[in-house]
Design a protein around this motif. Structure first.
Motif, PDB file in Angstrom:
ATOM      1  N   THR A 135       0.703  -1.192   0.071  1.00 35.56           N
ATOM      2  CA  THR A 135       0.015   0.127  -0.148  1.00 35.56           C
ATOM      3  C   THR A 135       0.924   0.605   0.308  1.00 35.56           C
ATOM      4  N   VAL A 136       0.450   1.886  -1.245  1.00 36.43           N
ATOM      5  CA  VAL A 136       1.203   3.468  -0.681  1.00 36.43           C
ATOM      6  C   VAL A 136       0.139   5.275  -0.539  1.00 36.43           C
ATOM      7  N   PRO A 137       0.089   4.537   1.057  1.00 33.95           N
ATOM      8  CA  PRO A 137      -1.496   5.789   1.276  1.00 33.95           C
ATOM      9  C   PRO A 137      -1.347   6.595   1.418  1.00 33.95           C
ATOM     10  N   LYS A 138      -2.357   8.137   0.423  1.00 31.58           N
ATOM     11  CA  LYS A 138      -2.430   9.389   0.660  1.00 31.58           C
ATOM     12  C   LYS A 138      -2.859  10.003   1.989  1.00 31.58           C
ATOM     13  N   TYR A 139      -3.197   9.267   2.831  1.00 34.90           N
ATOM     14  CA  TYR A 139      -3.565   9.653   4.298  1.00 34.90           C
ATOM     15  C   TYR A 139      -2.978   8.485   4.780  1.00 34.90           C
ATOM     16  N   VAL A 140      -3.031   9.284   6.536  1.00 36.69           N
ATOM     17  CA  VAL A 140      -2.280   8.253   7.624  1.00 36.69           C
ATOM     18  C   VAL A 140      -2.958   8.948   8.980  1.00 36.69           C
ATOM     19  N   ALA A 141      -3.032   8.223   9.775  1.00 38.15           N
ATOM     20  CA  ALA A 141      -3.959   9.024  11.221  1.00 38.15           C
ATOM     21  C   ALA A 141      -3.471   8.562  12.228  1.00 38.15           C
ATOM     22  N   ALA A 238       0.914 -10.467  -5.944  1.00 43.12           N
ATOM     23  CA  ALA A 238       0.815  -9.151  -4.945  1.00 43.12           C
ATOM     24  C   ALA A 238       0.424  -8.041  -6.480  1.00 43.12           C
ATOM     25  N   ASN A 239      -0.042  -6.429  -5.945  1.00 43.57           N
ATOM     26  CA  ASN A 239       0.094  -5.561  -6.602  1.00 43.57           C
ATOM     27  C   ASN A 239      -0.010  -4.350  -5.185  1.00 43.57           C
ATOM     28  N   ILE A 240       0.675  -3.722  -6.069  1.00 46.55           N
ATOM     29  CA  ILE A 240       1.020  -2.079  -5.771  1.00 46.55           C
ATOM     30  C   ILE A 240      -0.674  -1.191  -5.643  1.00 46.55           C
ATOM     31  N   VAL A 241      -1.016  -0.820  -4.636  1.00 45.09           N
ATOM     32  CA  VAL A 241      -2.753  -0.390  -4.316  1.00 45.09           C
ATOM     33  C   VAL A 241      -2.075   0.988  -3.355  1.00 45.09           C
ATOM     34  N   PHE A 242      -2.606   2.308  -4.571  1.00 48.03           N
ATOM     35  CA  PHE A 242      -2.506   3.528  -4.211  1.00 48.03           C
ATOM     36  C   PHE A 242      -3.730   4.114  -3.501  1.00 48.03           C
ATOM     37  N   GLY A 243      -3.579   5.123  -2.948  1.00 50.47           N
ATOM     38  CA  GLY A 243      -4.612   5.516  -1.912  1.00 50.47           C
ATOM     39  C   GLY A 243      -5.397   5.446  -0.903  1.00 50.47           C
ATOM     40  N   GLN A 244      -4.541   4.422  -0.407  1.00 58.24           N
ATOM     41  CA  GLN A 244      -5.879   4.194   0.816  1.00 58.24           C
ATOM     42  C   GLN A 244      -5.025   5.064   1.891  1.00 58.24           C
ATOM     43  N   ARG A 245      -5.936   4.841   3.266  1.00 61.51           N
ATOM     44  CA  ARG A 245      -6.368   5.129   4.893  1.00 61.51           C
ATOM     45  C   ARG A 245      -5.000   4.790   5.207  1.00 61.51           C
TER      46      ARG A 245
END
Length: 335
Positions: A135-141, A238-245
């Protein structure tokens, strides 16, 4: 009088000798860092714990600096060198938000860095993703700032994601539980461009838009590893996925109910213990930052033993592969 004076003199000598012995080590390290910084800006590469570092070293792409291959400071080893001819400083921070924040701040304060590329493994909280994905997250909390209240306690206005422990009683029925409930506070975020000592409430810290957009373009279709060896393989590529939290807290999540709570209230896709600290500290210092996390387990949704022991090395390897490809292909990293 003479005896007292002699005792004081001896004490001062002892204290001074200890002080002198303690200073040169730091002064020497800082002197080396000043010389390293004259080479120009570097990319900071930061990971968390030994299995991730092992996967990084196994890639063999880090070429040590000819004169200063590393600097030891405050118990950490900062490795100096290049990756694909891009100048970098690499460090392993240690587990947890405190270690991650402190180490990121050291990078910002001591080294001439343009930004931080952070990689590691994480628990998978998204049923549409699979173990082994990156995962390449866009947001992190930071979801570890809590008010732990009584069952009838009142939450503050800006609190969110209220977890009532009684809702998870087994058998269900009477939902009163002496553990009460938890309400989640936003982080107090201090911004370099803000007013001194005036924090802002921040739940979702956004990774650097420029780096995120470049990563999503440069790594489109990039293939990851689906087998660690002849016996440990993923059920699908396996995949790279973008934009998660992403969610970070000083909690190793191995509980399906808490995982479900985080998903339903915060819509997160991954859980870890460091990313929020790396991102928020980078943003506080006006550094660019991006996160690559390989999914190693189901954060408690699995039946039986946690998959991190079997698939953790594969998840770490994929996080490293994505990180290194990002550095290799990013044209703005020709420093």
């Amino acid at each position: 009088m003479n005896t007292a004076f002699a005792c004081v003199a001896v004490l001062l000598i002892v204290l001074f000798s200890h002080r002198v012995a303690a200073i040169p080590a730091n002064k020497h390290a800082l002197s080396i860092i000043r010389q390293i910084n004259r080479d120009g800006p570097r990319i900071a590469v930061l990971t968390v714990y030994p299995p991730e570092e092992k996967a990084f070293f196994a890639s063999g792409v880090l070429k040590p600096h000819s004169k200063y291959p590393f600097v030891d400071l405050s118990g950490r080893r900062f490795r100096i060198g290049t990756i694909y001819n891009k100048k970098i400083v690499y460090v392993r921070c240690g587990v947890g938000l405190l270690n991650a924040g402190v180490t990121t701040q050291m990078l910002a304060d001591l080294f001439n860095v343009v930004g931080v590329v952070h990689f590691g493994i994480a628990g998978n909280a998204n049923s549409s993703l699979s173990v082994g994905d990156v995962t390449v997250p866009k947001y992190v909390a930071h979801t570890g700032v809590w008010d732990w209240l009584k069952a009838n306690g009142e939450e503050e206005e800006n609190n969110m994601g209220h977890l009532k422990v009684g809702d998870y009683n087994v058998p269900q029925g009477n939902k009163t539980n002496l553990l009460g409930k938890i309400s989640y506070d936003p982080e107090e975020f201090y911004r370099e461009t803000g007013k001194p000592n005036i924090p802002e409430d921040l739940l979702w810290a956004e990774t650097s838009q420029e780096w995120f957009e470049h990563a999503s373009e440069l790594l489109k279709g990039f293939k990851l590893v689906s087998c660690l060896n002849t016996t440990v393989c993923l059920p699908r590529p396996a995949n790279i996925v973008f934009g998660q939290r992403a969610s970070s807290a000083n909690i190793f999540v191995d509980n399906g109910s808490y995982r479900e709570f985080l998903v339903s209230h915060f819509n997160v896709s991954s859980v870890d213990e460091e990313s929020a600290a790396v991102v928020m500290t980078s943003l506080s210092n006006k550094l660019k930052v991006i996160v690559f996390r390989g999914l190693s387990d189901l954060a408690g949704a699995q039946k039986g033993e946690n998959a991190i022991y079997e698939f953790g090395p594969l998840a770490a390897k994929n996080a490293v592969k994505a990180t290194l490809e990002f550095i290799r292909r990013f044209p703005h990293f020709t420093l």
